[in-house]
Design a protein around this motif. Structure first.
Motif, short mmCIF file in Angstrom:
data_model
loop_
_atom_site.label_atom_id
_atom_site.label_comp_id
_atom_site.label_asym_id
_atom_site.label_seq_id
_atom_site.Cartn_x
_atom_site.Cartn_y
_atom_site.Cartn_z
N TYR A 73 47.12 88.92 56.00
CA TYR A 73 46.29 88.16 55.22
C TYR A 73 45.49 88.82 54.24
CZ TYR A 73 41.89 85.51 55.03
OH TYR A 73 40.67 84.48 54.35
N GLY A 74 45.24 88.11 53.11
CA GLY A 74 44.53 88.78 51.96
C GLY A 74 45.53 89.52 50.87
N ALA A 75 46.62 89.02 50.88
CA ALA A 75 47.66 89.86 50.14
C ALA A 75 47.52 90.01 48.71
CB ALA A 75 49.07 89.43 50.60
N SER A 76 46.63 89.06 48.08
CA SER A 76 46.26 89.05 46.77
C SER A 76 45.45 90.17 46.29
CB SER A 76 45.47 87.61 46.48
OG SER A 76 44.25 87.82 47.00
N GLU A 77 44.93 90.98 47.49
CA GLU A 77 44.25 92.18 47.05
C GLU A 77 45.29 93.32 47.15
OE1 GLU A 77 41.16 91.66 46.65
OE2 GLU A 77 41.11 89.84 47.52
N PRO A 78 45.16 94.12 45.96
CA PRO A 78 46.18 95.26 45.81
C PRO A 78 46.19 96.07 46.92
CG PRO A 78 44.35 94.93 43.88
CD PRO A 78 44.01 94.25 45.02
N HIS A 90 59.59 99.98 55.54
CA HIS A 90 60.03 100.54 56.82
C HIS A 90 60.82 99.46 57.48
CE1 HIS A 90 56.88 103.76 56.18
NE2 HIS A 90 57.39 103.97 57.10
N GLY A 91 61.22 98.43 56.88
CA GLY A 91 62.12 97.46 57.38
C GLY A 91 61.48 96.21 58.14
N ILE A 92 60.22 96.07 57.93
CA ILE A 92 59.45 95.14 58.61
C ILE A 92 59.27 93.72 57.80
CG2 ILE A 92 56.88 94.46 59.65
CD1 ILE A 92 58.41 96.83 61.13
N SER A 93 59.80 92.61 58.34
CA SER A 93 59.66 91.42 57.57
C SER A 93 58.00 90.77 57.68
CB SER A 93 60.43 90.29 58.51
OG SER A 93 61.71 90.80 58.45
N ILE A 94 57.83 90.14 56.60
CA ILE A 94 56.66 89.88 56.24
C ILE A 94 56.27 88.50 56.25
CG2 ILE A 94 54.61 90.19 54.74
CD1 ILE A 94 55.57 92.70 55.78
N ILE A 95 55.14 88.00 56.96
CA ILE A 95 54.54 86.57 56.76
C ILE A 95 53.25 86.87 56.01
CG2 ILE A 95 53.53 84.78 57.96
CD1 ILE A 95 55.38 85.45 60.36
N ARG A 105 53.82 84.63 46.37
CA ARG A 105 55.12 84.14 46.36
C ARG A 105 56.16 85.06 45.71
NH1 ARG A 105 54.27 79.06 45.81
NH2 ARG A 105 54.68 78.41 48.03
N ASP A 106 55.47 85.56 44.56
CA ASP A 106 56.29 86.45 43.68
C ASP A 106 56.31 87.77 44.33
OD1 ASP A 106 56.19 84.27 41.61
OD2 ASP A 106 54.59 85.18 40.42
N THR A 107 55.31 88.12 44.76
CA THR A 107 55.36 89.27 45.62
C THR A 107 56.17 89.22 46.80
OG1 THR A 107 52.77 89.80 45.30
CG2 THR A 107 53.89 90.71 47.15
N ALA A 108 56.35 88.22 47.33
CA ALA A 108 57.45 87.69 48.52
C ALA A 108 58.91 88.05 48.08
CB ALA A 108 57.12 86.63 49.27
N VAL A 120 58.04 85.24 54.67
CA VAL A 120 57.56 83.75 54.68
C VAL A 120 56.11 83.89 53.95
CG1 VAL A 120 57.23 81.87 56.14
CG2 VAL A 120 58.94 83.57 56.75
N VAL A 121 55.80 82.74 53.12
CA VAL A 121 54.40 82.55 52.65
C VAL A 121 53.92 81.17 53.15
CG1 VAL A 121 53.29 81.90 50.74
CG2 VAL A 121 55.07 83.57 50.44
#
Length: 324
Positions: A73-78, A90-95, A105-108, A120-121
């Motif tokens: 939560y807050g992935a728009s922050e650097p 490290h192989g962790i999937s991200i929501i 979405r571009d980051t994902a 997942v976004v």
């Protein structure tokens, strides 16, 4: 000569009568010096244990220790974006839970292509109150959620008086950095407790340690996240949940630091790491320290800050504010 003899006699008598006091003061001084030496040795050992040993000693994979999925939560922050990328490495999937769909979405897509992990976004408008949690619950269903990462809003670092903030901006800030961060923990904790493993990471700022002029909301919001993390760790550490409060100082391309100089935020250096460098160091402290700066040069800064009286710190902040 008589006067000199009288003075020497008087001096000897006074020294003899005060010798016990001198010995007591010497003992107190020795005990104080010894205590400061022990504290310094303890801090050095903690620095090595938290920041160096985890990077030298191999450990289990993060997915084995905590789980296969992370909620950011807050992935728009650097800093949060860099932390998400480090988890993906490290192989962790991200929501991603965010209101900024385009940027995230571009980051994902980038993380999925670079590291081969699922992403997942989840669009969430928390102004809708409880309705915003429904798509998040749907995204979490059936997934082994091992991480929750909350990051404070970087826009709070801009100097602004409390009375100058628009009321709606103030409400949005409190909602995003206090209410939503708490709600996110409430959403992921039941699954973590059921699996008896998981990690909650709240990235705030060292601004929570000292008040700063023009940054009332930053100091208060980061202070809440810090205390929330410590209380949460106390309550759930016995159930296999590790809760960590990250309190970084200045990070390049980020204003997350207790400083009144905004121009310095773009300079990179030893004490001002890039977000990816900071994230790499911070993630190595996961499971080691529940409250840390996450980066060992910042820990040195934190130790120095603790030695400075608060009134000197505030005076310095006012001087820097007036000169900028």
């Amino acid at each position: 000569m008589a006067a000199v003899d009288s003075f020497q006699f008087l001096y000897r008598e006074i020294s003899r009568s005060c010798s016990s006091y001198f010995e007591t003061l010497a003992l107190v001084g020795a005990l104080y010096t010894a205590s400061r030496a022990v504290i310094l040795l303890r801090d050095c050992c903690t620095l090595v244990r938290v920041h160096f040993l985890p990077r030298m000693i191999p450990s289990k994979k993060l997915s084995q220790r905590y789980g296969d999925w992370a909620v950011i939560y807050g992935a728009s922050e650097p800093v949060a974006k860099a932390y998400a990328e480090e988890l993906a490495r490290h192989g962790i999937s991200i929501i991603f839970v965010t209101q900024d769909h385009t940027f995230v979405r571009d980051t994902a897509v980038s993380l999925s292509q670079s590291y081969g992990v699922e992403t997942v976004v989840v669009p969430a408008d928390f102004s809708l109150d409880q309705a915003a949690s429904k798509p998040i619950k749907e995204a979490l269903r059936g997934k082994d959620i091992g991480f929750l990462v909350n990051c404070v809003d970087e826009s709070l670092t801009c100097p602004q008086s409390l009375i100058e903030m628009p009321e709606q901006s103030l409400l949005d800030s409190v909602n995003k950095n206090v209410a939503v961060a708490t709600l996110m923990a409430r959403l992921v904790l039941p699954g973590m407790i059921e699996r008896s493993r998981g990690a909650v990471v709240n990235i705030s700022s060292a601004a929570c340690c000292r008040p700063l002029p023009g940054r009332v909301t930053l100091t208060a919001s980061t202070g809440y996240l810090d205390q929330f993390s410590r209380a949460l760790h106390l309550e759930y550490s016995g159930k296999g949940i590790f809760v960590q409060s990250l309190i970084p100082f200045q990070i390049a391309s980020s204003g997350q630091q207790p400083s009144t100089s905004t121009s310095a935020s773009s300079r990179e250096g030893w004490f001002v790491p890039k977000p990816d460098v900071y994230a790499c160091h911070a993630i190595s402290t996961l499971g080691v320290s529940n409250r840390t700066t996450g980066y060992w040069p910042h820990t040195l800064q934190y130790g120095l800050m603790r030695c400075i009286p608060e009134w000197i710190w505030v005076l310095r902040s006012h001087v820097l504010t007036s000169s900028s």
